[in-house]
Enzyme design. Structure first.
Site, PDB file in Angstrom:
ATOM      1  N   GLU A 140       0.894  -1.167   0.000  1.00 47.49           N
ATOM      2  CA  GLU A 140       0.000   0.000   0.000  1.00 47.49           C
ATOM      3  C   GLU A 140       0.921   1.202   0.000  1.00 47.49           C
ATOM      4  O   GLU A 140       1.713   1.378   0.922  1.00 47.49           O
ATOM      5  CB  GLU A 140      -0.870   0.022   1.260  1.00 47.49           C
ATOM      6  CG  GLU A 140      -1.739  -1.194   1.435  1.00 47.49           C
ATOM      7  CD  GLU A 140      -2.926  -1.225   0.507  1.00 47.49           C
ATOM      8  OE1 GLU A 140      -3.422  -0.160   0.127  1.00 47.49           O
ATOM      9  OE2 GLU A 140      -3.354  -2.334   0.153  1.00 47.49           O
ATOM     10  N   CYS A 168      -1.130   9.123   3.688  1.00 49.82           N
ATOM     11  CA  CYS A 168      -1.158   8.589   2.330  1.00 49.82           C
ATOM     12  C   CYS A 168      -2.387   9.102   1.589  1.00 49.82           C
ATOM     13  O   CYS A 168      -2.447   9.045   0.370  1.00 49.82           O
ATOM     14  CB  CYS A 168      -1.178   7.071   2.372  1.00 49.82           C
ATOM     15  SG  CYS A 168      -2.425   6.449   3.492  1.00 49.82           S
TER      16      CYS A 168
END
Ligand code: NAP
Length: 534
Positions: free
Chosen positions: A270, A307
């Protein structure tokens, strides 16, 4: 060495033994002062990594055969031990990352609630997705055999946490918890930016393992400041899968290692994302200042170190609404007081990323924090750049993540521009739209493109902040992740650490309980095409 009631041994934790074979050591660093924190952490040797993964493989069979109730009790014990450990965990996490204590406490709550959520799911048991198709021996032209399948744990899992979530996406994060929930042993590569927090969190897991009398080998933690440690871990022949949260550079490098092994393994990375926000005309007309305020909060929370940070805002520029949005955003960005970033490496990368934007033709600085950041404290100011459709067209680099509180406003002249850029952008964890329902109807083409580009579509909201629940999807097409089907947050993330196994014509007594006709576990299954607990 001691801080806030904790001593740090700095060794590898290999099951129930400690090991410090190497004399190569490093310390955690306090980003606010650049001073070393207590604790000498030993770089793991290849032999130590081998011992950790071998032990994990040896304990796999015993662990995976524990009942649902035993596995659930273990996850609950992790939650209880996390709380019982006290504030030493938070103090160290705050010292190593510069995050305020309240933020660390919020991360701890997220980890605790997450462990309990997985415990509930494991105790209930239906997550194994049991399916049964009974035999039809008289079927013509060919008889149908008895076929049953369910999800089984994959084996030892390597976990790499990110520096920006020292508790909630690190040793006590969803990767570890979901791997345990599936029945997989875990070997963690501790993040070198918060080694003390990793050791404290590892101690919590070791306490829970002892409390539940589980095999010690189901958990190990290895330290490393060089990429060798993580690379050796992913290359180890007994590792079955790995999960990574971090940068595109790191994730891609390890993904390539996982795929070039003689026996490739799934590597779930990720990574970063640009998380565009599209502001549609009616929303701009009705509430431009409000959207600007929400955007700047989303951009600067946690010094922009998420993120899901919004790195690009696109809107129709030929309106007063866009002007209001732009000027309010610029004013709020100027008011942002620079804050310390996670570590000097991230701070350096941020400054370099901003310099690149400053030198990009066709891009202008719209606003910057009024107070100058203090270099020695690794502080970051908030930066807002602006350009138009032409500028974005010439600089596809604007679609890349710069990790920190920086974003670019793109003034589009034509509704078609929004679709053009949505088409051009890379895969993203999120995409947000601000608009009215009429705006959505008028821009259905944009929505259709974003469904193909992002993992989470947000309407009249902001990307930062993630609910941990059954339906969340935290993932997206590359480069947001390496496998767009999977999420790294929420209960579905357990699917990364299992594989379906099919039993054909197997006797009842030898089947797992979830696949037996009597359904002794009482789980929901698909039986001859029908979803049922019967
Ligand atoms: P990072 O520098 O990539 O580090 C993550 C981990 O990977 C560390 O343990 C690091 O160990 C290891 N690593 C990095 N490069 C490696 C390589 N080439 N070979 C072997 N191991 C390697 O990321 P970070 O700075 O901690 O985190 C910030 C990034 O994470 C941002 O880009 C952010 O967007 C992303 N992030 C993503 C999510 C998400 O869920 N998608 C969540 C949070 C953060 P070493 O330090 O020893 O190299």
């Amino acid at each position: 060495m001691e801080i806030s009631g904790m001593n740090f041994h700095g060794q590898q934790i290999i099951g129930d033994t400690l090991s410090a074979d190497s004399e190569e050591i490093f310390q955690g660093i306090k980003p606010k002062t650049a001073q070393s924190l207590p604790g000498d952490f030993h770089e793991a040797t290849n032999d130590e990594i081998d011992r950790a993964v071998t032990l994990a493989a040896e304990s796999f069979d015993e662990f995976r055969k524990k009942s649902n109730a035993e596995k659930a009790a273990f996850l609950e014990a992790i939650a209880d031990e996390t709380l019982a450990f006290g504030d030493a965990l938070l103090n160290r996490a705050s010292a190593e990352t510069g995050h305020p204590l309240e933020r660390c406490a919020a991360e701890r709550s997220r980890s605790v609630n997450q462990a309990r959520l997985f415990a509930e799911m494991v105790r209930e048991g239906s997550w194994v997705d049991a399916r049964i198709d009974h035999a039809e021996p008289d079927r013509q032209p060919l008889p149908k055999p008895d076929i049953r399948s369910m999800l089984l744990p994959i084996g030892p899992v390597g976990v790499f946490g990110a520096s920006n979530f020292p508790i909630a996406i690190s040793v006590l994060g969803a990767d570890t918890i979901s791997a345990f929930a599936a029945g997989c042993p875990v070997v963690i590569k501790a993040h070198p930016a918060h080694p003390g927090t990793c050791e404290a969190a590892a101690q919590i897991i070791v306490n829970a393992i002892k409390k539940c009398r589980l095999p010690a080998g189901i958990f190990s933690l290895v330290h490393g400041r060089t990429v060798r440690v993580g690379t050796e871990l992913v290359k180890h022949p007994a590792l079955a899968a790995a999960a990574f949260t971090g940068s595109l550079k790191g994730g891609r490098a390890l993904f390539d290692v996982a795929n070039s092994r003689p026996v490739p393994i799934p590597f779930y990375a990720e990574m970063g994302s640009v998380n565009p926000i599209f502001v549609l005309p009616e929303a701009l007309e009705q509430r431009s200042a409000e959207i600007a305020a929400g955007f700047i909060t989303s951009l600067t929370t946690g010094v922009g170190q998420f993120c899901t940070n919004p790195g690009l805002v696109l809107g129709m520029g030929d309106s007063q609404g866009w002007e209001n949005f732009r000027s309010t955003s610029a004013q709020l960005a100027a008011e942002y007081d620079p804050q310390t970033m996670l570590h000097c490496g991230i701070h350096y990368a941020f400054e370099e990323g901003v310099k690149e934007l400053q030198h990009m033709g066709g891009l202008m600085l719209a606003s910057r924090s009024t107070r100058d950041p203090i270099e020695q404290k690794s502080e970051a100011a908030c930066y807002l750049f602006e350009t138009d459709s032409e500028g974005l067209h010439h600089h596809p680099a604007l679609f890349d993540e710069v990790f920190g509180p920086v974003s670019t406003l793109v003034k589009c002249g034509d509704p078609g521009d929004l679709e053009t850029f949505a088409n051009q952008m890379d895969g993203s964890l999120t995409a947000s739209i601000h608009g009215t329902e009429q705006d959505l109807k008028n821009h259905s083409g944009l929505v259709s493109i974003l469904e193909k580009k992002a993992g989470r579509l947000i309407f009249n909201g902001y990307p930062v902040g993630l609910e941990v629940c059954d339906s969340i999807h935290h993932g997206g097409p590359y480069p947001a992740t390496c496998h767009s089907y999977f999420t790294s947050i929420g209960t579905r993330c357990i699917n990364r650490f299992v594989r379906p196994v099919c039993y054909q014509s197997w006797p009842q007594s030898a089947l797992p309980p979830e696949l037996q006709d009597g359904n002794p576990s009482g789980v929901m299954r698909i039986v001859d095409g029908e979803r049922t607990r019967n």
